[in-house]
Design an enzyme around this catalytic site. Structure first.
Site, mmCIF file in Angstrom:
data_model
loop_
_atom_site.group_PDB
_atom_site.id
_atom_site.type_symbol
_atom_site.label_atom_id
_atom_site.label_comp_id
_atom_site.label_asym_id
_atom_site.label_seq_id
_atom_site.Cartn_x
_atom_site.Cartn_y
_atom_site.Cartn_z
ATOM 1 N N SER A 59 0.795 -1.237 0.000
ATOM 2 C CA SER A 59 0.000 0.000 0.000
ATOM 3 C C SER A 59 0.829 1.291 0.000
ATOM 4 C CB SER A 59 -0.968 0.009 1.186
ATOM 5 O OG SER A 59 -1.914 -1.012 1.035
ATOM 6 N N THR A 83 -4.969 -3.969 8.210
ATOM 7 C CA THR A 83 -4.810 -5.276 7.584
ATOM 8 C C THR A 83 -4.661 -6.368 8.642
ATOM 9 O OG1 THR A 83 -3.703 -6.471 5.801
ATOM 10 C CG2 THR A 83 -2.294 -5.044 7.126
ATOM 11 N N LYS A 138 -8.553 -6.630 11.165
ATOM 12 C CA LYS A 138 -9.737 -6.145 10.430
ATOM 13 C C LYS A 138 -11.063 -6.324 11.183
ATOM 14 C CE LYS A 138 -8.060 -6.588 5.693
ATOM 15 N NZ LYS A 138 -8.423 -6.941 4.324
ATOM 16 N N ASN A 142 -11.369 -2.203 6.722
ATOM 17 C CA ASN A 142 -9.978 -2.089 6.253
ATOM 18 C C ASN A 142 -9.547 -0.630 6.080
ATOM 19 O OD1 ASN A 142 -11.309 -1.356 3.877
ATOM 20 N ND2 ASN A 142 -9.696 -2.234 2.611
ATOM 21 N N ASP A 144 -12.658 -3.469 0.577
ATOM 22 C CA ASP A 144 -12.193 -4.691 -0.107
ATOM 23 C C ASP A 144 -13.215 -5.170 -1.149
ATOM 24 O OD1 ASP A 144 -9.732 -4.972 1.205
ATOM 25 O OD2 ASP A 144 -10.649 -5.995 2.909
ATOM 26 N N GLY A 184 -15.328 -20.081 -2.520
ATOM 27 C CA GLY A 184 -14.674 -19.701 -1.266
ATOM 28 C C GLY A 184 -15.669 -18.999 -0.366
ATOM 29 N N GLY A 210 -14.452 -17.471 2.891
ATOM 30 C CA GLY A 210 -13.653 -16.872 3.960
ATOM 31 C C GLY A 210 -13.879 -15.372 4.036
ATOM 32 N N ILE A 223 -9.081 -13.605 -7.462
ATOM 33 C CA ILE A 223 -8.495 -12.553 -6.610
ATOM 34 C C ILE A 223 -7.028 -12.831 -6.265
ATOM 35 C CG2 ILE A 223 -10.770 -11.898 -5.708
ATOM 36 C CD1 ILE A 223 -9.695 -12.856 -2.925
HETATM 37 P P1 ATR Z 1 -9.400 -15.028 2.863
HETATM 38 O O1 ATR Z 1 -9.401 -14.066 4.000
HETATM 39 O O2 ATR Z 1 -8.365 -14.749 1.823
HETATM 40 O O3 ATR Z 1 -10.750 -15.181 2.274
HETATM 41 P P2 ATR Z 1 -9.724 -17.462 4.365
HETATM 42 O O4 ATR Z 1 -10.672 -16.743 5.257
HETATM 43 O O5 ATR Z 1 -8.707 -18.363 4.936
HETATM 44 O O6 ATR Z 1 -8.927 -16.427 3.467
HETATM 45 O O7 ATR Z 1 -10.611 -18.281 3.281
HETATM 46 C C1 ATR Z 1 -10.037 -19.085 2.321
HETATM 47 C C2 ATR Z 1 -11.149 -19.771 1.505
HETATM 48 O O8 ATR Z 1 -10.521 -20.536 0.479
HETATM 49 C C3 ATR Z 1 -11.996 -20.730 2.311
HETATM 50 O O9 ATR Z 1 -13.320 -20.686 1.820
HETATM 51 C C4 ATR Z 1 -11.356 -22.079 2.006
HETATM 52 O O10 ATR Z 1 -12.233 -23.175 2.038
HETATM 53 P P3 ATR Z 1 -12.555 -24.008 3.393
HETATM 54 O O11 ATR Z 1 -13.556 -23.179 4.136
HETATM 55 O O12 ATR Z 1 -13.129 -25.276 2.896
HETATM 56 O O13 ATR Z 1 -11.249 -24.168 4.105
HETATM 57 C C5 ATR Z 1 -10.917 -21.886 0.592
HETATM 58 N N1 ATR Z 1 -9.796 -22.768 0.265
HETATM 59 C C6 ATR Z 1 -8.542 -22.711 0.776
HETATM 60 N N2 ATR Z 1 -7.770 -23.690 0.244
HETATM 61 C C7 ATR Z 1 -8.569 -24.379 -0.612
HETATM 62 C C8 ATR Z 1 -8.376 -25.508 -1.465
HETATM 63 N N3 ATR Z 1 -7.187 -26.108 -1.553
HETATM 64 N N4 ATR Z 1 -9.425 -25.948 -2.196
HETATM 65 C C9 ATR Z 1 -10.629 -25.350 -2.109
HETATM 66 N N5 ATR Z 1 -10.887 -24.283 -1.326
HETATM 67 C C10 ATR Z 1 -9.874 -23.803 -0.591
#
Ligand code: ATR
Length: 290
Positions: free
Chosen positions: A21, A64, A68, A89, A109, A132, A134, A232
């Site tokens: 940043s 960050t 957050k 953020n 974000d 995803g 997360g 992303i």
């Molecule tokens: P971020 O803040 O970048 O979103 P996070 O909160 O750790 O990071 O979330 C990562 C996401 O990627 C999660 O949805 C994770 O799936 P799970 O909930 O099943 O763990 C997903 N993810 C990470 N590695 C993965 C993989 N090898 N295959 C499929 N999904 C994956």
């Protein structure tokens, strides 16, 4: 030049050494000849840091990992979308009517991803698929659900997390500007979901350096040419997913664009003026080395 009128912006995190940043924000500030400096701060004690920033008359901060969510307890006011997301953020420091310093929280974000996608297609009335569930997925899902789309599907390896996110979104339907349908699925349903989708946003770390061959899809055959694909992950720039999407004739959106536009939005929140996108993009690409 730094002088007695120089104002301070910055980013707080733990660790902070790898932040991109400062390069991007200072390039924008310098281009517009603004007397501001943007600095990295390694912060462990968050509440003390925010009190200090208020006393030192900071103008704003990016927040960050890992702060957050915890930052919510240190704020005086919070923007509606950031509140729904449950993460902040960007903090802007302002004076209230009584002349007291207050900290206002925003989440840029999700805005970053949506603006990047809006550059290539209007998201209005589109069906969006997000892989995803997360933190990044949550920020993007709430922002895009509030951007006039017609349908949102969230798919995750751990189905329960997708279902929880979908439930949270559905509980906020009254706050969104348009009606939309929100569902959750297993990641294995991606093939079926993509056939009727307009936009795919992959928020998993699959394909991130050094595991550059990983991707959430089996092959380009799962994608149709009218699909817009946003990964992303930004290192490498052309991830395995983006390469397959290009093979299928899809329109693609690079991961670094989300970083760029989240920073652009923060800049605009702090300074109440348009940010120089081209200059900041060049600086970001340079510092990312992509
Ligand atoms: P971020 O803040 O970048 O979103 P996070 O909160 O750790 O990071 O979330 C990562 C996401 O990627 C999660 O949805 C994770 O799936 P799970 O909930 O099943 O763990 C997903 N993810 C990470 N590695 C993965 C993989 N090898 N295959 C499929 N999904 C994956």
């Amino acid at each position: 030049m730094i002088n007695g009128k120089t104002k301070v912006l910055g980013v707080i995190g733990d660790p902070i050494e790898h932040t991109f940043s400062p390069a991007m924000q200072n390039a924008g500030l310098e281009f517009l000849d603004l007397n501001f400096k943007y600095l990295p701060f390694h912060v462990k004690n968050l509440s003390q840091a925010i009190l200090g920033a208020k006393s030192l008359d900071f103008m704003g901060l990016n927040v960050t990992i890992p702060h957050k969510i915890a930052i919510l307890d240190c704020l005086d006011k919070i923007d509606k979308v950031a509140e729904m997301i449950g993460a902040v953020n960007t903090v802007k420091f302002e004076e209230n009517e009584d002349g007291e310093k207050i900290a206002i929280g925003y989440n840029t974000d999700g805005y970053g991803a949506v603006r990047a996608i809006n550059e290539v297609t209007d998201v209005k009335d589109k069906k969006v698929v997000i892989t995803g569930a997360g933190g990044a997925s949550r920020a993007i899902a709430f922002q895009i659900a509030n951007s006039g789309i017609s349908e949102l599907s969230i798919l995750n390896r751990n189905y329960k997390k997708a279902a929880n996110l979908s439930k949270d979104l559905n509980n906020n339907l009254d706050n969104f500007e348009s009606n939309l349908e929100i569902n959750s699925y297993e990641l294995s349903d991606l093939d079926k979901e993509l056939s009727s989708a307009d936009i795919l946003i992959d928020t998993t770390p699959l394909g991130m350096f050094p595991n550059i061959d990983d991707k959430p899809i089996a092959s380009s055959e799962m994608m149709h040419e009218n699909l817009v694909v946003n990964d992303i992950v930004y290192t490498p720039k052309d991830t395995s997913l983006i390469k397959e999407a290009k093979k299928a004739g899809c329109t693609t959106v690079y991961g670094y664009k989300m970083l760029l536009y989240q920073g652009i939005r923060s800049f605009e929140i702090w300074l109440n003026q348009e940010a120089p996108v081209d200059v900041m993009e060049k600086a970001l690409l340079n510092t990312l080395g992509i």
